[in-house]
Design a protein around this motif. Structure first.
Motif, PDB file in Angstrom:
ATOM      1  N   ASP A  81     -13.578   0.863   2.659  1.00 19.62           N
ATOM      2  CA  ASP A  81     -14.993   1.619   2.907  1.00 19.62           C
ATOM      3  C   ASP A  81     -15.135   2.313   3.568  1.00 19.62           C
ATOM      4  O   ASP A  81     -16.194   2.501   4.086  1.00 19.62           O
ATOM      5  N   GLY A  82     -14.594   3.770   3.949  1.00 20.70           N
ATOM      6  CA  GLY A  82     -14.517   4.321   4.170  1.00 20.70           C
ATOM      7  C   GLY A  82     -14.686   4.714   5.673  1.00 20.70           C
ATOM      8  O   GLY A  82     -14.644   5.784   6.365  1.00 20.70           O
ATOM      9  N   ASP A  83     -14.950   3.526   6.549  1.00 21.29           N
ATOM     10  CA  ASP A  83     -14.558   2.786   7.466  1.00 21.29           C
ATOM     11  C   ASP A  83     -13.094   2.973   8.383  1.00 21.29           C
ATOM     12  O   ASP A  83     -13.182   3.487   9.139  1.00 21.29           O
ATOM     13  N   ASP A  84     -12.847   1.796   7.803  1.00 24.72           N
ATOM     14  CA  ASP A  84     -11.387   0.800   8.348  1.00 24.72           C
ATOM     15  C   ASP A  84     -10.284   2.009   8.271  1.00 24.72           C
ATOM     16  O   ASP A  84     -10.198   1.734   6.813  1.00 24.72           O
ATOM     17  N   LEU A  85      -9.591   2.800   9.086  1.00 24.49           N
ATOM     18  CA  LEU A  85      -8.783   3.066   8.659  1.00 24.49           C
ATOM     19  C   LEU A  85      -7.170   2.282   8.249  1.00 24.49           C
ATOM     20  O   LEU A  85      -7.145   1.556   8.535  1.00 24.49           O
ATOM     21  N   HIS A  86      -6.834   3.306   6.846  1.00 20.73           N
ATOM     22  CA  HIS A  86      -5.870   2.855   6.350  1.00 20.73           C
ATOM     23  C   HIS A  86      -4.669   2.764   7.535  1.00 20.73           C
ATOM     24  O   HIS A  86      -4.026   2.499   8.731  1.00 20.73           O
ATOM     25  N   PRO A  87      -3.373   1.457   7.212  1.00 20.39           N
ATOM     26  CA  PRO A  87      -2.884   0.825   9.470  1.00 20.39           C
ATOM     27  C   PRO A  87      -1.966   2.335   8.956  1.00 20.39           C
ATOM     28  O   PRO A  87      -1.598   2.288  10.095  1.00 20.39           O
ATOM     29  N   MET A  88      -1.480   3.889   7.995  1.00 17.02           N
ATOM     30  CA  MET A  88      -0.481   4.237   8.406  1.00 17.02           C
ATOM     31  C   MET A  88      -1.391   5.227   9.105  1.00 17.02           C
ATOM     32  O   MET A  88      -1.552   6.093   9.989  1.00 17.02           O
ATOM     33  N   GLN A  89      -2.892   5.827   9.117  1.00 18.02           N
ATOM     34  CA  GLN A  89      -3.478   6.429   9.325  1.00 18.02           C
ATOM     35  C   GLN A  89      -3.897   5.832  10.636  1.00 18.02           C
ATOM     36  O   GLN A  89      -3.872   6.972  11.547  1.00 18.02           O
ATOM     37  N   GLN A  90      -4.635   4.740  11.528  1.00 18.14           N
ATOM     38  CA  GLN A  90      -4.333   4.210  12.498  1.00 18.14           C
ATOM     39  C   GLN A  90      -2.993   4.694  13.140  1.00 18.14           C
ATOM     40  O   GLN A  90      -2.698   4.704  14.352  1.00 18.14           O
ATOM     41  N   ALA A  91      -1.841   4.689  12.531  1.00 19.59           N
ATOM     42  CA  ALA A  91      -0.685   4.023  13.766  1.00 19.59           C
ATOM     43  C   ALA A  91      -0.806   5.741  14.261  1.00 19.59           C
ATOM     44  O   ALA A  91      -0.043   6.398  14.589  1.00 19.59           O
ATOM     45  N   PHE A  92      -1.020   6.924  13.225  1.00 18.60           N
ATOM     46  CA  PHE A  92      -0.642   8.396  13.339  1.00 18.60           C
ATOM     47  C   PHE A  92      -2.417   8.795  14.313  1.00 18.60           C
ATOM     48  O   PHE A  92      -1.471   9.614  15.280  1.00 18.60           O
ATOM     49  N   HIS A  93      -3.023   8.170  14.320  1.00 17.15           N
ATOM     50  CA  HIS A  93      -4.037   8.287  15.681  1.00 17.15           C
ATOM     51  C   HIS A  93      -3.633   7.692  16.983  1.00 17.15           C
ATOM     52  O   HIS A  93      -3.512   7.984  17.833  1.00 17.15           O
ATOM     53  N   ASP A  94      -2.451   6.411  16.448  1.00 14.69           N
ATOM     54  CA  ASP A  94      -2.368   6.027  18.170  1.00 14.69           C
ATOM     55  C   ASP A  94      -1.000   6.648  18.871  1.00 14.69           C
ATOM     56  O   ASP A  94      -1.462   5.962  20.090  1.00 14.69           O
ATOM     57  N   SER A 146       4.834   7.922  14.055  1.00  9.55           N
ATOM     58  CA  SER A 146       3.782   7.085  13.366  1.00  9.55           C
ATOM     59  C   SER A 146       4.261   6.384  12.326  1.00  9.55           C
ATOM     60  O   SER A 146       3.031   5.185  12.057  1.00  9.55           O
ATOM     61  N   ILE A 147       4.855   7.028  11.239  1.00  4.36           N
ATOM     62  CA  ILE A 147       5.383   6.081   9.709  1.00  4.36           C
ATOM     63  C   ILE A 147       6.363   5.589  10.727  1.00  4.36           C
ATOM     64  O   ILE A 147       6.092   4.268   9.461  1.00  4.36           O
ATOM     65  N   VAL A 148       6.587   5.018  11.771  1.00  2.00           N
ATOM     66  CA  VAL A 148       7.811   3.651  11.883  1.00  2.00           C
ATOM     67  C   VAL A 148       6.963   2.729  11.733  1.00  2.00           C
ATOM     68  O   VAL A 148       6.533   1.577  11.829  1.00  2.00           O
ATOM     69  N   GLU A 149       5.623   3.112  13.278  1.00  2.00           N
ATOM     70  CA  GLU A 149       5.123   1.771  13.489  1.00  2.00           C
ATOM     71  C   GLU A 149       3.567   1.863  12.215  1.00  2.00           C
ATOM     72  O   GLU A 149       3.331   0.532  11.753  1.00  2.00           O
ATOM     73  N   GLY A 150       3.168   2.280  11.090  1.00  2.00           N
ATOM     74  CA  GLY A 150       2.352   2.296  10.370  1.00  2.00           C
ATOM     75  C   GLY A 150       3.175   1.858   8.741  1.00  2.00           C
ATOM     76  O   GLY A 150       2.823   0.845   8.556  1.00  2.00           O
ATOM     77  N   ALA A 151       4.311   2.152   9.028  1.00  2.00           N
ATOM     78  CA  ALA A 151       5.109   0.889   8.077  1.00  2.00           C
ATOM     79  C   ALA A 151       5.724  -0.249   8.744  1.00  2.00           C
ATOM     80  O   ALA A 151       5.128  -1.901   7.468  1.00  2.00           O
ATOM     81  N   GLY A 152       5.757  -0.496   9.550  1.00  2.00           N
ATOM     82  CA  GLY A 152       5.073  -1.823  10.436  1.00  2.00           C
ATOM     83  C   GLY A 152       4.353  -2.831   9.543  1.00  2.00           C
ATOM     84  O   GLY A 152       4.156  -4.143  10.163  1.00  2.00           O
ATOM     85  N   LYS A 153       3.106  -1.816   9.799  1.00  4.12           N
ATOM     86  CA  LYS A 153       2.247  -2.769  10.072  1.00  4.12           C
ATOM     87  C   LYS A 153       0.932  -3.019   8.078  1.00  4.12           C
ATOM     88  O   LYS A 153       0.581  -3.215   8.003  1.00  4.12           O
ATOM     89  N   MET A 154       1.963  -1.977   7.428  1.00  5.30           N
ATOM     90  CA  MET A 154       1.497  -1.319   5.651  1.00  5.30           C
ATOM     91  C   MET A 154       1.644  -3.007   4.809  1.00  5.30           C
ATOM     92  O   MET A 154       0.842  -3.062   4.026  1.00  5.30           O
ATOM     93  N   GLU A 155       2.578  -3.976   5.023  1.00  3.50           N
ATOM     94  CA  GLU A 155       2.978  -4.978   4.559  1.00  3.50           C
ATOM     95  C   GLU A 155       1.406  -5.570   3.742  1.00  3.50           C
ATOM     96  O   GLU A 155       0.806  -5.832   4.511  1.00  3.50           O
ATOM     97  N   GLY A 156       1.632  -6.135   2.815  1.00  2.00           N
ATOM     98  CA  GLY A 156       0.892  -6.489   1.908  1.00  2.00           C
ATOM     99  C   GLY A 156      -0.708  -5.467   1.669  1.00  2.00           C
ATOM    100  O   GLY A 156      -1.714  -5.708   1.392  1.00  2.00           O
ATOM    101  N   THR A 157      -0.709  -3.941   1.885  1.00  2.00           N
ATOM    102  CA  THR A 157      -1.414  -2.764   1.613  1.00  2.00           C
ATOM    103  C   THR A 157      -1.665  -2.244   1.198  1.00  2.00           C
ATOM    104  O   THR A 157       0.143  -2.201   1.282  1.00  2.00           O
TER     105      THR A 157
END
Length: 158
Positions: A81-94, A146-157
């Motif tokens: 919806d243009g607002d909620d970051l993809h888990p990988m994007q969020q991991a790069f931010h975090d 970031s990629i390690v964390e994002g991958a861990g949060k991506m299940e089902g995405t």
């Protein structure tokens, strides 16, 4: 000139482009999707990485006509919806997985592809898989984290 029809970020697009137009230029110049960057124009840096039918592709090495009938996802198409970051994007931010940000869209897109192929990769796998995506600023530590964390949060995405 060639008329091509493709799906870009979930929406149908019909473009009239010269036969020799690279996908990166079709996206940036014709569709005004400027998230993927032109870095080297020789497929060496990965700044132009997008997904074509779910797989990471360097869009400076693919003709737009080769995307006919296919599904293309750019960095702009990841956020829900243009607002909620993809888990990988969020991991790069975090994890502050960027510095100047020029390579970041390509790194995020290849990170998603790494996660798709390896599930939850370890740092050594990520480092190996990042070959062909260059960053001149960060030294890769935070990108790998970031990629390690994002991958861990991506299940089902996607």
């Amino acid at each position: 000139m060639a008329e091509i029809s493709l799906e870009v970020n979930g929406k149908q697009a019909v473009l009239d482009v010269p036969d020799n137009t690279l996908l990166i230029h079709a996206l940036r110049d014709h569709l005004r999707l400027t998230g993927a960057h032109v870095g080297c124009d020789t497929s060496q840096c990965g700044a132009c990485t997008v997904h074509v039918d779910g797989q990471a592709v360097k869009s400076c090495a693919m003709l737009a006509v080769q995307a006919e009938g296919r599904s293309v996802t750019t960095i702009e198409g990841l956020a829900k919806d243009g607002d909620d970051l993809h888990p990988m994007q969020q991991a790069f931010h975090d994890n502050h997985g960027l510095q100047c940000g020029y390579c970041t869209p390509g790194m995020v897109m290849v990170g998603i592809d790494i996660a798709r192929r390896h599930g939850k990769p370890d740092p050594a796998t990520v480092r190996h898989e990042l070959e062909g995506n260059l960053c001149r600023c960060t030294g890769y530590q935070n990108i790998v984290a970031s990629i390690v964390e994002g991958a861990g949060k991506m299940e089902g995405t996607a």
